[in-house]
Design an enzyme around this catalytic site. Structure first.
Site, PDB file in Angstrom:
ATOM      1  N   CYS A  89     -38.954  71.434  60.827  1.00 50.08           N
ATOM      2  CA  CYS A  89     -38.623  70.791  59.556  1.00 50.08           C
ATOM      3  C   CYS A  89     -37.399  71.463  58.932  1.00 50.08           C
ATOM      4  O   CYS A  89     -37.379  72.678  58.754  1.00 50.08           O
ATOM      5  CB  CYS A  89     -39.815  70.883  58.605  1.00 50.08           C
ATOM      6  N   GLU A 118     -16.285  23.327  52.959  1.00 48.41           N
ATOM      7  CA  GLU A 118     -17.133  23.893  51.900  1.00 48.41           C
ATOM      8  C   GLU A 118     -17.586  25.304  52.278  1.00 48.41           C
ATOM      9  O   GLU A 118     -17.352  25.748  53.398  1.00 48.41           O
ATOM     10  CB  GLU A 118     -18.348  22.991  51.610  1.00 48.41           C
ATOM     11  N   CYS A 165     -44.219  72.024  51.878  1.00 45.91           N
ATOM     12  CA  CYS A 165     -42.847  71.599  52.179  1.00 45.91           C
ATOM     13  C   CYS A 165     -42.223  71.009  50.908  1.00 45.91           C
ATOM     14  O   CYS A 165     -42.670  69.964  50.417  1.00 45.91           O
ATOM     15  CB  CYS A 165     -42.912  70.580  53.312  1.00 45.91           C
ATOM     16  N   LYS A 191     -20.310  28.206  53.224  1.00 47.46           N
ATOM     17  CA  LYS A 191     -21.638  28.304  53.834  1.00 47.46           C
ATOM     18  C   LYS A 191     -22.423  29.295  52.991  1.00 47.46           C
ATOM     19  O   LYS A 191     -22.144  30.500  53.011  1.00 47.46           O
ATOM     20  CB  LYS A 191     -21.526  28.772  55.281  1.00 47.46           C
ATOM     21  N   LYS A 244     -18.101  31.449  60.797  1.00 47.13           N
ATOM     22  CA  LYS A 244     -18.759  32.595  60.159  1.00 47.13           C
ATOM     23  C   LYS A 244     -17.744  33.710  59.941  1.00 47.13           C
ATOM     24  O   LYS A 244     -16.956  34.027  60.832  1.00 47.13           O
ATOM     25  CB  LYS A 244     -19.884  33.129  61.075  1.00 47.13           C
ATOM     26  N   ASP A 267     -25.345  31.601  51.705  1.00 47.42           N
ATOM     27  CA  ASP A 267     -26.257  32.431  52.492  1.00 47.42           C
ATOM     28  C   ASP A 267     -27.574  32.622  51.754  1.00 47.42           C
ATOM     29  O   ASP A 267     -27.822  33.643  51.127  1.00 47.42           O
ATOM     30  CB  ASP A 267     -25.593  33.796  52.745  1.00 47.42           C
ATOM     31  N   CYS A 296     -43.207  66.140  59.270  1.00 49.34           N
ATOM     32  CA  CYS A 296     -43.501  67.549  59.010  1.00 49.34           C
ATOM     33  C   CYS A 296     -44.942  67.609  58.506  1.00 49.34           C
ATOM     34  O   CYS A 296     -45.265  67.005  57.479  1.00 49.34           O
ATOM     35  CB  CYS A 296     -42.545  68.087  57.947  1.00 49.34           C
ATOM     36  N   TYR A 318     -25.763  20.469  49.332  1.00 48.59           N
ATOM     37  CA  TYR A 318     -24.613  20.124  50.167  1.00 48.59           C
ATOM     38  C   TYR A 318     -24.798  18.896  51.042  1.00 48.59           C
ATOM     39  O   TYR A 318     -23.958  18.603  51.860  1.00 48.59           O
ATOM     40  CB  TYR A 318     -24.214  21.312  51.049  1.00 48.59           C
ATOM     41  N   CYS A 323     -38.681  73.281  55.599  1.00 47.87           N
ATOM     42  CA  CYS A 323     -39.642  74.391  55.543  1.00 47.87           C
ATOM     43  C   CYS A 323     -39.848  75.085  56.885  1.00 47.87           C
ATOM     44  O   CYS A 323     -40.605  76.054  56.980  1.00 47.87           O
ATOM     45  CB  CYS A 323     -40.977  73.909  54.988  1.00 47.87           C
TER      46      CYS A 323
END
Ligand code: IVH
Length: 666
Positions: free
Chosen positions: A403, A109, A427, A111, A309, A113, A421, A222, A406
């Protein structure tokens, strides 16, 4: 009357199952709604026939309460995991050997998630839904689970289900609901869920079941557990559960050889991408219950099952350059710009490197070949460097010190890996970010001002401070790229309409450090107006629920800045709400003035949040823990024994819900 009500419930339960489980509706949505309306009406008129499991009650309530926990009748174990097909094959051989060469059928089957759930049914009715928790104890989340439309609340009496059984499965948020939720969160400036699994488990633990209902969870089962299972094998029992009304794993195959198992793996490795829900692997289970019993368990997992997996999809691509982006709050984020590469069906060109520490840890150099992965996550992640492919003279990537927007020197945030900054008001990306945030849906909701328009408004000098938005005229907007008379008018109308937004949204829109949606609500309710907030001391701020010293300092610093003061004055003059509306305050008093009140337990008349609001409305203070200074405890049902003991020891009086409501005159 009773017969009609029961008949309607039966019909609605059946149509629910046909629609959500079997994907084969027999009636139109409209006919369904009509039956539902009739039942709602009959239930309202005949409250003596109420049933908490009625299909009318699937929508959930607004009541907030934390979850109680309970021990599982049989522990919820995990599965042994492998990423190797070889190991799956070895497991099959091992199982055969343990069973001394008996024929073994394996059930294959998907899996799924999501997040695991256990449902308990007695006499055909759902009595409890419990999360996995630590495997031994889980949280009772029945109210939230009841909102999932594909989960049957009452089984058809002729379904053949045992009188008592437990069914285990996975709560999932299908891809389309997940995408919708994240789009919505993005628009609201809320953190995105990294994958449907996190979104499903977060949603299941949401305290507001009406919100849970809205998000569109689903569930696939399941495993059935009972002393009276109808068959001696997993496959037939699960199929039977399908007939009882559950949505069972749709991909369920009996496999008879290692070749069958390998073929199942290679088929679903590709096909799973077309499924509407997230999967992270496959599960193989010994089909015969007798053989399962013989094989038994290790301390952590059953010997009769194994999970394969899927490996995370990974690609290798060249780093073109790293650029540094400045956000609304000034935080500088490094971004890897990559040679475009195809990964899980999308082309990846950029991936965040998050902060300086991550660049160092990965040891990324100019022009490196980088591994990009997209596992269960939707956001691509740089996971490593192919050092063998590195040019000998390449240099490590340096984090910027000034930055990039600026030129101001960056400052390291104390105790964190990020750099900021400090030039908040000069800025450009910070200013543009604040304009965009201010206008976003959950804040002032000004239609037509998104990221691009915010940039244009700033670059053309039309908006520098958010108050400038309220001076805009349609003619000024016409020259903007993508604008015509209608869109220009839309922005101006949107700004006008936004003046009705309540104080807490205005507070959220101001970009005060760490003041998000929830915090702005709490502050607005506690202080009532911006004038009070601006006049508050650090200690006074810290007395507000969940406000700590860092947050308080951020607020004080924000209001100390003249530019913010001026902007707020202009916003006030434009007509924005800087007070909690009188309507919201209606019915207030000072009967609780000077009292510190702890709320504990669960309540029948109001939610905890409402009680918090009521305490504040009547001049009291809601505090989190019991101390000598506590004036009283508003004690609901099931107050924890340790709290009770502490209250008695300190002589703090307990008020019942009714006593409290009487005091405030409700
Ligand atoms: S059987 C004794 N079947 O995977 C374990 N589990 O690591 C019985 N899961 O917590 C679990 N799809 O939430 C089983 N088809 C499937 C599954 C599945 C997803 C989850 C489950 C469990 C975890 C085990």
């Amino acid at each position: 009357m009773k017969e009609r009500i029961e008949e309607l419930r039966r019909q609605l339960n059946r149509h629910n199952r046909l629609y959500y489980v079997e994907n084969a509706p027999e009636i139109s949505d409209r006919e369904f709604d009509e039956l539902m309306k009739e039942l709602e009406r009959l239930e309202a008129e005949n409250p003596e026939f109420a049933d908490p499991l009625s299909p009318t009650l699937r929508v959930g309530s607004d009541l907030n309460k934390s979850f109680e926990s309970i021990e599982h009748s049989r522990p919820m174990l995990s599965l042994a995991n492998t990423y190797s097909i070889d190991e799956v094959d070895q497991w099959v051989s091992g199982v055969r050997k343990s069973l001394e060469g008996e024929e073994v059928t394996i059930c294959g089957e998907m899996k799924y998630d999501g997040t695991s759930i256990s449902l308990i049914y007695e006499h055909g009715r759902l009595v409890r839904a419990v999360t996995r928790g630590d495997g031994t104890r889980g949280d009772i989340v029945t109210d939230n689970v009841k909102t999932i439309p594909s989960i049957p609340l009452i089984l058809d009496p002729d379904s053949g289900a045992p009188d008592e059984f437990e069914i285990r499965g996975e709560i999932l948020l299908p891809w389309d609901a997940f995408d919708r939720l994240n789009l919505e969160r993005e628009a609201n400036d809320e953190p995105l869920f990294a994958n449907p699994r996190n979104a499903a488990s977060g949603t299941l633990k949401t305290l507001n079941s009406a919100e849970v209902s809205r998000r569109g969870l689903d569930a696939i089962f399941y495993n059935v557990l009972s002393d009276s299972l109808p068959f001696d094998n997993h496959y037939d029992n699960l199929k039977a559960a399908g007939r009882w009304g559950f949505k069972i794993a749709p991909i369920l195959r009996r496999l008879h050889s290692i070749e069958d198992v390998d073929e199942f793996i290679s088929h679903w490795d590709l096909e799973r991408k077309r499924l509407p829900v997230a999967t992270d692997g496959l599960v193989f289970k010994v089909d015969s219950m007798r053989q399962q019993l013989n094989l038994g368990f290790t301390a952590k997992s059953p010997r009769w099952a194994i999970a394969y997996k899927f490996p995370a999809e990974r690609a290798l691509t060249k780093l073109r350059f790293v650029n540094f982006e400045v956000g609304r709050m000034g935080i500088v984020t490094p971004v890897a710009n990559l040679e475009p590469v195809l990964l899980s069906g999308t082309i990846v060109k950029r991936a965040s490197l998050h902060n300086e520490d991550i660049i160092r840890k990965l040891d990324i150099h100019d022009g490196d070949m980088l591994y990009v992965e997209k596992g269960g996550e939707i956001i691509p992640k740089i996971t490593g460097v192919d050092k063998a492919a590195r040019q000998t003279d390449s240099k490590p990537i340096d984090f910027v010190h000034t930055c990039p927007a600026c030129g101001t020197e960056l400052q390291r945030v104390e105790g964190e890996a990020s750099w900021v900054c400090p030039n908040k008001y000069g800025c450009p990306p910070q200013i543009i970010g604040r304009i965009e945030h201010f206008a976003a849906r959950k804040m002032m909701n000004i239609d037509g001002i998104g990221a691009e328009t915010a940039t244009q408004l700033y670059e053309r000098g039309l908006v520098r401070a958010t108050a400038d938005i309220y001076d805009l005229e349609p003619a000024q907007l016409l020259p903007l790229i993508g604008f015509g008379p209608r869109s220009a008018q839309r922005v101006v109308d949107g700004a006008e309409e936004s003046k009705k937004a309540p104080f807490d949204r205005v507070l959220y829109a101001l970009s005060i450090p760490n003041v998000g949606a929830t915090m702005s609500k709490k502050i607005a309710r506690a202080v009532g107006s911006i004038d009070r907030l601006m006049a508050m001391t650090r200690d006074e701020l810290c007395a507000i629920e969940d406000v700590g010293p860092t947050l308080a300092d951020g607020i004080i610093e924000y209001f100390a800045d003249e530019r913010n003061q001026k902007n707020i004055e202009r916003l006030r003059a434009a007509g924005l709400q800087f007070e909690v509306e009188v309507k919201e305050q209606a019915g207030g008093s000072d009967v609780l003035a000077g009292l510190s009140i702890v709320i504990s337990g669960t309540f029948s008349y109001h939610s905890r949040d409402e009680y918090k609001g009521l305490i504040e409305l009547h001049g009291g203070k809601n505090v989190g823990s019991i101390s000598k200074k506590t004036s009283a405890i508003l004690a609901g049902e099931n107050m924890g024994p340790s709290k009770l003991e502490k209250a008695q020891k300190l002589g703090v009086p307990l008020w019942t819900e009714e006593e409290f409501l009487k005091k405030i005159g409700e």
